[in-house]
Motif scaffolding. Sequence first.
Motif, short mmCIF file in Angstrom:
data_model
loop_
_atom_site.label_atom_id
_atom_site.label_comp_id
_atom_site.label_asym_id
_atom_site.label_seq_id
_atom_site.Cartn_x
_atom_site.Cartn_y
_atom_site.Cartn_z
N ARG A 1 0.84 -1.20 0.00
CA ARG A 1 0.00 0.00 0.00
C ARG A 1 0.87 1.25 0.00
O ARG A 1 1.99 1.26 0.50
N SER A 2 0.29 2.30 -0.55
CA SER A 2 0.94 3.61 -0.54
C SER A 2 -0.14 4.68 -0.59
O SER A 2 -1.26 4.42 -1.06
N PRO A 3 0.15 5.90 -0.11
CA PRO A 3 -0.85 6.97 -0.20
C PRO A 3 -1.16 7.30 -1.65
O PRO A 3 -0.32 7.12 -2.54
N PRO B 1 0.10 12.17 -7.79
CA PRO B 1 -0.11 10.75 -7.48
C PRO B 1 1.22 10.06 -7.15
O PRO B 1 2.24 10.33 -7.78
N VAL B 2 1.18 9.15 -6.16
CA VAL B 2 2.36 8.40 -5.76
C VAL B 2 2.31 7.00 -6.37
O VAL B 2 1.29 6.31 -6.31
N SER B 3 3.40 6.58 -6.98
CA SER B 3 3.47 5.24 -7.55
C SER B 3 3.60 4.20 -6.43
O SER B 3 3.99 4.53 -5.30
N SER B 4 3.30 2.97 -6.73
CA SER B 4 3.47 1.90 -5.75
C SER B 4 4.95 1.53 -5.65
O SER B 4 5.76 1.83 -6.55
N ALA B 5 5.31 0.89 -4.54
CA ALA B 5 6.69 0.43 -4.38
C ALA B 5 7.05 -0.56 -5.48
O ALA B 5 8.18 -0.55 -6.00
N ARG B 6 6.09 -1.41 -5.86
CA ARG B 6 6.34 -2.39 -6.91
C ARG B 6 6.63 -1.70 -8.25
O ARG B 6 7.55 -2.09 -8.96
N ALA B 7 5.85 -0.68 -8.57
CA ALA B 7 6.06 0.04 -9.84
C ALA B 7 7.42 0.72 -9.85
O ALA B 7 8.13 0.71 -10.87
N ALA B 8 7.81 1.32 -8.72
CA ALA B 8 9.12 1.98 -8.65
C ALA B 8 10.25 0.95 -8.76
O ALA B 8 11.26 1.20 -9.43
N TYR B 9 10.07 -0.20 -8.13
CA TYR B 9 11.08 -1.26 -8.21
C TYR B 9 11.24 -1.74 -9.64
O TYR B 9 12.37 -1.96 -10.12
N GLU B 10 10.14 -1.89 -10.36
CA GLU B 10 10.20 -2.38 -11.74
C GLU B 10 10.88 -1.39 -12.67
O GLU B 10 11.42 -1.77 -13.72
N ASP C 1 23.35 -12.88 -13.03
CA ASP C 1 24.52 -12.60 -12.20
C ASP C 1 25.39 -11.56 -12.90
O ASP C 1 25.61 -11.66 -14.11
N PRO C 2 25.89 -10.55 -12.18
CA PRO C 2 25.63 -10.26 -10.77
C PRO C 2 24.32 -9.49 -10.60
O PRO C 2 23.77 -8.98 -11.58
N SER C 3 23.85 -9.37 -9.38
CA SER C 3 22.61 -8.65 -9.12
C SER C 3 22.70 -7.94 -7.77
O SER C 3 23.51 -8.29 -6.92
N LEU C 4 21.84 -6.94 -7.61
CA LEU C 4 21.67 -6.25 -6.33
C LEU C 4 20.38 -6.77 -5.71
O LEU C 4 19.35 -6.85 -6.38
N VAL C 5 20.44 -7.10 -4.42
CA VAL C 5 19.29 -7.70 -3.74
C VAL C 5 18.57 -6.65 -2.92
O VAL C 5 19.16 -6.01 -2.04
N VAL C 6 17.29 -6.43 -3.22
CA VAL C 6 16.46 -5.48 -2.49
C VAL C 6 15.65 -6.23 -1.45
O VAL C 6 14.86 -7.12 -1.77
N THR C 7 15.88 -5.89 -0.18
CA THR C 7 15.24 -6.63 0.91
C THR C 7 14.00 -5.95 1.49
O THR C 7 13.29 -6.55 2.30
N GLY C 8 13.72 -4.71 1.09
CA GLY C 8 12.54 -4.01 1.60
C GLY C 8 12.49 -2.59 1.09
O GLY C 8 13.38 -2.14 0.36
N ALA C 9 11.42 -1.86 1.48
CA ALA C 9 11.27 -0.47 1.04
C ALA C 9 10.33 0.26 1.98
O ALA C 9 9.46 -0.35 2.62
N ARG C 10 10.51 1.57 2.06
CA ARG C 10 9.57 2.43 2.79
C ARG C 10 9.46 3.75 2.04
O ARG C 10 10.38 4.14 1.31
N LEU C 11 8.34 4.43 2.23
CA LEU C 11 8.14 5.71 1.55
C LEU C 11 8.79 6.82 2.35
O LEU C 11 8.58 6.94 3.56
N GLY C 12 9.59 7.64 1.68
CA GLY C 12 10.24 8.77 2.32
C GLY C 12 10.33 9.93 1.34
O GLY C 12 9.42 10.14 0.53
N VAL D 1 10.87 15.74 -2.81
CA VAL D 1 9.83 14.97 -3.48
C VAL D 1 9.64 13.62 -2.80
O VAL D 1 10.59 13.08 -2.20
N PRO D 2 8.43 13.03 -2.89
CA PRO D 2 8.23 11.68 -2.36
C PRO D 2 9.13 10.69 -3.09
O PRO D 2 9.35 10.80 -4.30
N ALA D 3 9.66 9.73 -2.35
CA ALA D 3 10.55 8.74 -2.95
C ALA D 3 10.45 7.43 -2.20
O ALA D 3 10.19 7.39 -0.99
#
Length: 302
Positions: A104-106, A122-131, A140-151, A164-166
């Motif tokens: 969820r996001s505002p 409008p704020v995008s979802s964390a999934r949309a920003a990740y994509e 390989d190689p890759s960067l591993v994303v373990t979580g996210a929060r809105l800031g 700006v929201p990020a």
Amino acid sequence: MRNATLLRLLVVGSLFAGAAACGDESAGDIGVGGGSAHGPEGSTERAREVAEAWADSKAARIWRERYFPMDDAVQLPEGAFRSEADERAYATQNFEPGGPLPSRSPKEGEVRWRDGDALALPVSSARAAYEKLAKGRNSDPSLVVTGARLGTMSLDTSRGPATVPAWLFTVKGYDTPLKRVAVAPSKLPGPPIGPLDQSAGFLQPLSGLSSVSRDERTVTLRAQHGACDKGPAVAVLETADNVVFSAGVRDPSDGPCTSEMRSEKVRVKLDRPVGDRMLLDALTGRPVPYDAPAGSPAPSWS
């Protein structure tokens, strides 16, 4: 017709081919009513037309009132990158999930400028920003994303620095987050002047704005040129309201040549700081776009 008090035309590097054929003159102060100028035949007149069309136009007011980023949409963690493998993973946009992302996001978030003005978007979802980040297809190689929060994050815009929201993504191995803007640019207004027919031949498109110096007196642009010339040259026309860049090439060859196009950075020195003036491309008649890397949002014209 809006009269500018003073216009100054500067040429960066060698003169355009059309001007060079007429001899080496020093750039001079010119007014709207006339005067000599360097550059390909017709470039100064076109720059004036663009400057006058944008001055006090509805499109200019929209540009100064809405959100148009002029900075990277992504800010890296402190100390990035810890290895060549991580650097390569980022360059190829190769990320992998290592934990859940917020579901969820505002609906809206505020872009806020230093003068106190704010704009809800409008704020995008964390999934949309990740994509937007994770477009790589290599394992390989890759960067591993373990979580996210809105800031929030700070970046430059057409109206100056803004907060700006990020989405703040936690990346394995890093103590600080990778930030990506969570709002899209505003829709660009219809420009008050159309593009110049490129069959005229004396102007080339600018690829984008790379940077503005801290004192705002030097603008770095990315310009195009061919395989059989001596590189790009950029002339600038300054008014109280905007700065118009006219890009061309130096000493083009009249003989056979490949159709290869090249891109090169060109530094342009201004008579005074950019301030709140618009940076315009004489060929397109539009603001020079930010030279955004992969993953950055790109505004589109209406």
